[in-house]
Design a protein around this motif. Sequence first.
Motif, mmCIF file in Angstrom:
data_model
loop_
_atom_site.group_PDB
_atom_site.id
_atom_site.type_symbol
_atom_site.label_atom_id
_atom_site.label_comp_id
_atom_site.label_asym_id
_atom_site.label_seq_id
_atom_site.Cartn_x
_atom_site.Cartn_y
_atom_site.Cartn_z
ATOM 1 N N PRO A 1 0.832 -1.207 0.000
ATOM 2 C CA PRO A 1 0.000 0.000 0.000
ATOM 3 C C PRO A 1 0.862 1.249 0.000
ATOM 4 O O PRO A 1 1.770 1.394 0.829
ATOM 5 N N MET A 2 0.597 2.144 -0.929
ATOM 6 C CA MET A 2 1.345 3.390 -1.061
ATOM 7 C C MET A 2 0.374 4.503 -1.412
ATOM 8 O O MET A 2 -0.601 4.281 -2.128
ATOM 9 N N ALA A 3 0.664 5.696 -0.942
ATOM 10 C CA ALA A 3 -0.267 6.817 -1.086
ATOM 11 C C ALA A 3 -0.121 7.526 -2.432
ATOM 12 O O ALA A 3 0.957 7.576 -3.018
ATOM 13 N N PHE A 4 -1.233 8.064 -2.910
ATOM 14 C CA PHE A 4 -1.287 9.094 -3.952
ATOM 15 C C PHE A 4 -0.557 8.722 -5.240
ATOM 16 O O PHE A 4 0.348 9.417 -5.700
ATOM 17 N N HIS A 5 -0.970 7.632 -5.868
ATOM 18 C CA HIS A 5 -0.344 7.194 -7.112
ATOM 19 C C HIS A 5 -0.571 8.183 -8.250
ATOM 20 O O HIS A 5 0.182 8.179 -9.228
ATOM 21 N N ALA A 6 -1.607 9.018 -8.161
ATOM 22 C CA ALA A 6 -1.864 9.977 -9.239
ATOM 23 C C ALA A 6 -0.771 11.025 -9.351
ATOM 24 O O ALA A 6 -0.685 11.717 -10.369
ATOM 25 N N LEU A 7 0.068 11.152 -8.329
ATOM 26 C CA LEU A 7 1.221 12.042 -8.442
ATOM 27 C C LEU A 7 2.250 11.486 -9.420
ATOM 28 O O LEU A 7 3.076 12.223 -9.952
ATOM 29 N N ALA A 8 2.182 10.167 -9.650
ATOM 30 C CA ALA A 8 3.143 9.521 -10.548
ATOM 31 C C ALA A 8 2.580 9.284 -11.939
ATOM 32 O O ALA A 8 3.334 9.238 -12.918
ATOM 33 N N HIS A 9 1.240 9.114 -12.035
ATOM 34 C CA HIS A 9 0.631 8.778 -13.323
ATOM 35 C C HIS A 9 -0.819 9.242 -13.313
ATOM 36 O O HIS A 9 -1.498 9.119 -12.294
ATOM 37 N N PRO A 10 -1.324 9.778 -14.436
ATOM 38 C CA PRO A 10 -2.694 10.318 -14.454
ATOM 39 C C PRO A 10 -3.771 9.319 -14.040
ATOM 40 O O PRO A 10 -4.793 9.710 -13.484
ATOM 41 N N ASP A 11 -3.559 8.036 -14.318
ATOM 42 C CA ASP A 11 -4.567 7.029 -13.971
ATOM 43 C C ASP A 11 -4.415 6.509 -12.548
ATOM 44 O O ASP A 11 -5.241 5.719 -12.089
ATOM 45 N N GLY A 12 -3.371 6.939 -11.867
ATOM 46 C CA GLY A 12 -3.192 6.611 -10.460
ATOM 47 C C GLY A 12 -3.302 5.133 -10.160
ATOM 48 O O GLY A 12 -2.805 4.271 -10.903
#
Length: 356
Positions: free
Chosen positions: A76-87
């Motif tokens: 589990p990791m936070a805020f995937h949308a910071l890395a890719h638009p589809d998060g």
Amino acid sequence: MHALLAQHEETARASLEPAVLGYYAAGSGQEVTAGEAEAAWLEYRLRPRVLHDVSTVDLTTELLGARAASPFVVAPMAFHALAHPDGECATFAGAGAAGALGVLSTRSSRRIEDVAAAATGPWWFQAYGMRDRELTLALVRRAAAAGAGAVVLTVDTPYVGRKGRVDGVRISVPDDQYLVNLAQHLVPGSIAREAAEQDPSMTTDVIAELAEASGLPVLVKGVLRGDEALRCVEAGAAGVIVSNHGGRQLDRAVPSALALPEVVAAVGGRVPVLVDGGIRGGTDALVALALGADAVLVGRPLLWALAAGGAEAVTAALEALAADLAHVLAVAGATRPAELDPSMVLHLGARTGLLR
């Protein structure tokens, strides 16, 4: 580190905004614990078996009713949308394509239901005991309704660790991401971000509370001691995850690789034991499985993959890790993870170079 994972990291570091890169890479304090994670697995040496038929290798892993293609699990990791638009939708689509189990963070930047719709494989939901406990209960109920197979309660964050690479504990995240799963459950007039912060008064009572609310097994993540693992099991935990939160909480906490044997011994096979922290290739996973882990979680390398190439890169990273494990497993004289045991590893004295 596996070559593909290193390539993804290089690409991600070149493409991510500096603030995002710093947030993902950061450890707490002086980053001692974050810096020791990978090296700790290198302190073990292998004792391979020979003249066993290893012509066929099977990595299939079953955990609390979830069947996965390998013992590699998306942490589990936070805020995937910071890395890719589809998060997280991309991350869990990629994990499913690799046949991997994934754990969705409470701090997801996409709606639980949207990630569940994108996921093509089994998934669990990670929960925090938040100051407004009803927020936590509402989320685990939604996760269960959306198809989560278990709840992973993170217990090593009574307060979020301070990180030198960011101003405080995390970078500024827009409300449409930070509150995407929380806003609908907030009490009118409450201060959203305060209500959603961790509850420092949480005790083992919350394990049964989450199990009752969700109807799902509850694993406890963030345990580094055998006695604490046993407390959690006796309070109803269906599994334990040995973790120091990627070095992002208590700096100078013991590496997971060194804490794992004590926790496995204390639990004594009563529940599954998983581990994360510095797993960067098949040999790291082999050591962890031989020491008694039932599965291993991988964190930052999959964020780097997401940033480097979206869902397809996440799939490629997980498949590369599985192929690497299958290879070293066979070379070590085993055909499946269950054939591994502690007799296959020795720990080297980190400073003396002596076996112990």
